[in-house]
Design a protein around this motif. Structure first.
Motif, PDB file in Angstrom:
ATOM      1  N   LEU A  40      95.241 111.292  43.310  1.00  0.00           N
ATOM      2  CA  LEU A  40      95.789 111.352  41.949  1.00  0.00           C
ATOM      3  C   LEU A  40      94.697 111.626  40.926  1.00  0.00           C
ATOM      4  O   LEU A  40      94.841 112.500  40.059  1.00  0.00           O
ATOM      5  CB  LEU A  40      96.484 110.032  41.614  1.00  0.00           C
ATOM      6  N   ALA A  41      93.586 110.880  41.005  1.00  0.00           N
ATOM      7  CA  ALA A  41      92.511 111.040  40.027  1.00  0.00           C
ATOM      8  C   ALA A  41      91.940 112.450  40.060  1.00  0.00           C
ATOM      9  O   ALA A  41      91.675 113.054  39.014  1.00  0.00           O
ATOM     10  CB  ALA A  41      91.416 110.013  40.290  1.00  0.00           C
ATOM     11  N   ALA A  42      91.738 112.989  41.253  1.00  0.00           N
ATOM     12  CA  ALA A  42      91.169 114.328  41.384  1.00  0.00           C
ATOM     13  C   ALA A  42      92.125 115.390  40.838  1.00  0.00           C
ATOM     14  O   ALA A  42      91.704 116.323  40.138  1.00  0.00           O
ATOM     15  CB  ALA A  42      90.835 114.611  42.845  1.00  0.00           C
ATOM     16  N   ILE A  43      93.412 115.256  41.141  1.00  0.00           N
ATOM     17  CA  ILE A  43      94.396 116.232  40.664  1.00  0.00           C
ATOM     18  C   ILE A  43      94.475 116.216  39.142  1.00  0.00           C
ATOM     19  O   ILE A  43      94.463 117.277  38.492  1.00  0.00           O
ATOM     20  CB  ILE A  43      95.787 115.950  41.272  1.00  0.00           C
ATOM     21  N   VAL A  44      94.560 115.034  38.561  1.00  0.00           N
ATOM     22  CA  VAL A  44      94.665 114.937  37.099  1.00  0.00           C
ATOM     23  C   VAL A  44      93.424 115.523  36.433  1.00  0.00           C
ATOM     24  O   VAL A  44      93.524 116.288  35.461  1.00  0.00           O
ATOM     25  CB  VAL A  44      94.867 113.469  36.662  1.00  0.00           C
ATOM     26  N   SER A  45      92.240 115.197  36.944  1.00  0.00           N
ATOM     27  CA  SER A  45      91.008 115.732  36.358  1.00  0.00           C
ATOM     28  C   SER A  45      90.962 117.258  36.457  1.00  0.00           C
ATOM     29  O   SER A  45      90.622 117.948  35.480  1.00  0.00           O
ATOM     30  CB  SER A  45      89.795 115.118  37.060  1.00  0.00           C
ATOM     31  N   ASN A  46      91.323 117.801  37.609  1.00  0.00           N
ATOM     32  CA  ASN A  46      91.318 119.260  37.785  1.00  0.00           C
ATOM     33  C   ASN A  46      92.322 119.940  36.860  1.00  0.00           C
ATOM     34  O   ASN A  46      92.030 120.989  36.270  1.00  0.00           O
ATOM     35  CB  ASN A  46      91.626 119.617  39.239  1.00  0.00           C
ATOM     36  N   ARG A  47      93.485 119.345  36.726  1.00  0.00           N
ATOM     37  CA  ARG A  47      94.513 119.951  35.862  1.00  0.00           C
ATOM     38  C   ARG A  47      94.092 119.919  34.394  1.00  0.00           C
ATOM     39  O   ARG A  47      94.386 120.841  33.625  1.00  0.00           O
ATOM     40  CB  ARG A  47      95.839 119.210  36.044  1.00  0.00           C
ATOM     41  N   LEU A  48      93.414 118.854  34.005  1.00  0.00           N
ATOM     42  CA  LEU A  48      92.917 118.777  32.628  1.00  0.00           C
ATOM     43  C   LEU A  48      91.891 119.874  32.364  1.00  0.00           C
ATOM     44  O   LEU A  48      91.883 120.478  31.284  1.00  0.00           O
ATOM     45  CB  LEU A  48      92.302 117.406  32.361  1.00  0.00           C
ATOM     46  N   ASN A  49      91.045 120.143  33.337  1.00  0.00           N
ATOM     47  CA  ASN A  49      90.058 121.218  33.165  1.00  0.00           C
ATOM     48  C   ASN A  49      90.732 122.585  33.110  1.00  0.00           C
ATOM     49  O   ASN A  49      90.316 123.463  32.347  1.00  0.00           O
ATOM     50  CB  ASN A  49      89.034 121.163  34.299  1.00  0.00           C
ATOM     51  N   GLU A  50      91.787 122.767  33.902  1.00  0.00           N
ATOM     52  CA  GLU A  50      92.539 124.025  33.845  1.00  0.00           C
ATOM     53  C   GLU A  50      93.202 124.189  32.479  1.00  0.00           C
ATOM     54  O   GLU A  50      93.187 125.280  31.893  1.00  0.00           O
ATOM     55  CB  GLU A  50      93.604 124.034  34.954  1.00  0.00           C
ATOM     56  N   LEU A  51      93.758 123.108  31.978  1.00  0.00           N
ATOM     57  CA  LEU A  51      94.409 123.144  30.670  1.00  0.00           C
ATOM     58  C   LEU A  51      93.392 123.428  29.569  1.00  0.00           C
ATOM     59  O   LEU A  51      93.661 124.203  28.633  1.00  0.00           O
ATOM     60  CB  LEU A  51      95.112 121.809  30.420  1.00  0.00           C
ATOM     61  N   HIS A  52      92.232 122.828  29.680  1.00  0.00           N
ATOM     62  CA  HIS A  52      91.159 123.053  28.709  1.00  0.00           C
ATOM     63  C   HIS A  52      90.748 124.521  28.690  1.00  0.00           C
ATOM     64  O   HIS A  52      90.555 125.116  27.616  1.00  0.00           O
ATOM     65  CB  HIS A  52      89.971 122.168  29.071  1.00  0.00           C
ATOM     66  N   ALA A  53      90.631 125.115  29.866  1.00  0.00           N
ATOM     67  CA  ALA A  53      90.247 126.529  29.955  1.00  0.00           C
ATOM     68  C   ALA A  53      91.318 127.438  29.347  1.00  0.00           C
ATOM     69  O   ALA A  53      91.003 128.452  28.715  1.00  0.00           O
ATOM     70  CB  ALA A  53      90.000 126.911  31.413  1.00  0.00           C
ATOM     71  N   GLN A  54      92.581 127.050  29.516  1.00  0.00           N
ATOM     72  CA  GLN A  54      93.678 127.842  28.955  1.00  0.00           C
ATOM     73  C   GLN A  54      93.755 127.703  27.441  1.00  0.00           C
ATOM     74  O   GLN A  54      93.985 128.692  26.728  1.00  0.00           O
ATOM     75  CB  GLN A  54      95.006 127.394  29.580  1.00  0.00           C
ATOM     76  N   GLN A  55      93.553 126.492  26.949  1.00  0.00           N
ATOM     77  CA  GLN A  55      93.703 126.218  25.523  1.00  0.00           C
ATOM     78  C   GLN A  55      92.493 126.668  24.699  1.00  0.00           C
ATOM     79  O   GLN A  55      92.619 126.967  23.518  1.00  0.00           O
ATOM     80  CB  GLN A  55      93.917 124.711  25.309  1.00  0.00           C
ATOM     81  N   SER A  56      91.329 126.701  25.341  1.00  0.00           N
ATOM     82  CA  SER A  56      90.101 127.054  24.613  1.00  0.00           C
ATOM     83  C   SER A  56      89.318 128.130  25.365  1.00  0.00           C
ATOM     84  O   SER A  56      88.157 127.919  25.744  1.00  0.00           O
ATOM     85  CB  SER A  56      89.232 125.804  24.426  1.00  0.00           C
ATOM     86  N   PRO A  57      89.929 129.296  25.621  1.00  0.00           N
ATOM     87  CA  PRO A  57      89.272 130.315  26.453  1.00  0.00           C
ATOM     88  C   PRO A  57      87.970 130.848  25.879  1.00  0.00           C
ATOM     89  O   PRO A  57      87.074 131.241  26.620  1.00  0.00           O
ATOM     90  CB  PRO A  57      90.338 131.421  26.540  1.00  0.00           C
ATOM     91  N   GLY A  58      87.830 130.844  24.565  1.00  0.00           N
ATOM     92  CA  GLY A  58      86.625 131.420  23.977  1.00  0.00           C
ATOM     93  C   GLY A  58      85.554 130.420  23.625  1.00  0.00           C
ATOM     94  O   GLY A  58      84.456 130.807  23.216  1.00  0.00           O
ATOM     95  N   THR A  59      85.859 129.148  23.797  1.00  0.00           N
ATOM     96  CA  THR A  59      84.907 128.132  23.356  1.00  0.00           C
ATOM     97  C   THR A  59      84.384 127.229  24.466  1.00  0.00           C
ATOM     98  O   THR A  59      83.320 126.629  24.326  1.00  0.00           O
ATOM     99  CB  THR A  59      85.540 127.234  22.269  1.00  0.00           C
ATOM    100  N   CYS A  60      85.123 127.116  25.572  1.00  0.00           N
ATOM    101  CA  CYS A  60      84.686 126.171  26.610  1.00  0.00           C
ATOM    102  C   CYS A  60      83.562 126.728  27.470  1.00  0.00           C
ATOM    103  O   CYS A  60      82.830 125.970  28.116  1.00  0.00           O
ATOM    104  CB  CYS A  60      85.863 125.756  27.489  1.00  0.00           C
ATOM    105  N   ASN A  61      83.424 128.090  27.514  1.00  0.00           N
ATOM    106  CA  ASN A  61      82.344 128.726  28.278  1.00  0.00           C
ATOM    107  C   ASN A  61      82.288 128.269  29.733  1.00  0.00           C
ATOM    108  O   ASN A  61      81.220 128.212  30.345  1.00  0.00           O
ATOM    109  CB  ASN A  61      80.988 128.447  27.612  1.00  0.00           C
ATOM    110  N   GLY A  62      83.438 127.934  30.274  1.00  0.00           N
ATOM    111  CA  GLY A  62      83.497 127.505  31.664  1.00  0.00           C
ATOM    112  C   GLY A  62      83.059 126.077  31.904  1.00  0.00           C
ATOM    113  O   GLY A  62      83.060 125.611  33.044  1.00  0.00           O
ATOM    114  N   ASN A  63      82.658 125.381  30.845  1.00  0.00           N
ATOM    115  CA  ASN A  63      82.219 123.993  31.004  1.00  0.00           C
ATOM    116  C   ASN A  63      83.432 123.076  31.152  1.00  0.00           C
ATOM    117  O   ASN A  63      84.376 123.148  30.362  1.00  0.00           O
ATOM    118  CB  ASN A  63      81.400 123.550  29.789  1.00  0.00           C
ATOM    119  N   PRO A  64      83.426 122.199  32.138  1.00  0.00           N
ATOM    120  CA  PRO A  64      84.569 121.291  32.312  1.00  0.00           C
ATOM    121  C   PRO A  64      84.650 120.265  31.192  1.00  0.00           C
ATOM    122  O   PRO A  64      83.633 119.852  30.626  1.00  0.00           O
ATOM    123  CB  PRO A  64      84.285 120.626  33.662  1.00  0.00           C
TER     124      PRO A  64
END
Length: 248
Positions: A40-64
């Motif tokens: 559960l913890a791993a899935i939630v963390s990974n999904r949050l990083n995916e969401l972050h990349a989608q919501q901030s494509p120009g600012t996250c620079n691939g950083n989790p």
């Protein structure tokens, strides 16, 4: 199970929107051995990083944005177990609450609670690998020091471990510093079957008989303490096996 995960990801993402830039969002996921808390913890963390990349494509620079941090890195080393009053029992019961360095875990949580500023440095946490590279010849291992880097850019941390909602010091002091506590509930026999499979696969036990003995005499004994001494939590998650939820 998918609906539970989606809801927790959405809830965490919305909570993060209200976290000041100088702070982190800390969530602790606990449960008995074999409950599926790691999954559960791993899935939630990974999904949050995916969401972050989608919501901030120009600012996250691939950083989790989020990091998944298991408590297992705080197992006492073999040398530390040797120094306990009953080292034979300590080695046999490795995984019990008293075989973890809870004080060091608490120190990390306190560090992660310090305000983020330009001078904030990357923090490091230990890791632990249960699997042996030589099946049939399991050797008790030591944690790997400073193996998990937590950069200042990490704003959400999903901790995972057996004792993260235990009403006992120092665990309860660390729990009090979390934004939320989640507990994964599971049927005892489901957890037992998962543990038997896991112990054989990791090389901790030679066969299912010895794996079952370890589950009954150590893991599920620890599980009883975890359930009977649990703090109040914000979320109770039911662990169910399906295509998206396959704890090992």
């Amino acid at each position: 199970m998918e609906e539970q995960v989606d809801r927790l990801v959405k809830k965490t993402w919305e909570s993060y929107q209200n976290v000041p830039p100088s702070k982190r969002l800390l969530i602790a996921v606990s449960g008995i051995p074999g409950s599926g808390k790691t999954t559960l913890a791993a899935i939630v963390s990974n999904r949050l990083n995916e969401l972050h990349a989608q919501q901030s494509p120009g600012t996250c620079n691939g950083n989790p944005l989020s990091a998944f941090l298991p408590m297992d890195g705080y197992h006492l080393s073999r040398r530390q177990l040797d120094a306990l009053p009953d080292p034979v029992s300590a080695h046999a019961r490795r995984g019990a609450e008293f075989t973890f360095d809870g004080e060091s875990f608490l120190k990390l949580v306190k560090k992660l609670r310090e305000p983020l500023c330009p001078e904030t440095q990357t923090l490091f946490a230990p890791s632990f690998d249960h699997a042996t590279k030589d099946p049939g010849k399991y050797i008790s291992k030591d944690p790997f020091a400073d193996d998990i880097a937590i950069a200042p850019s990490i704003r959400i941390i999903i901790f995972e471990g057996n004792y993260l909602s235990l009403d006992k010091p120092p665990w309860k002091y660390a729990a009090a510093m979390m934004n939320e506590l989640w507990f994964v509930e599971v049927d005892r026999e489901v957890a037992r079957n998962r543990l038997i499979y896991r112990h054989v696969r990791a090389g901790i036990a030679d066969d299912e008989v010895s794996a079952a003995r370890r589950a009954d005499e150590n893991d599920l004994v620890n599980g009883k303490e975890i359930i009977e001494n649990r703090l109040d939590v914000h979320e109770i998650v039911a662990s169910k096996d399906d295509d998206d939820w396959k704890p090992e």
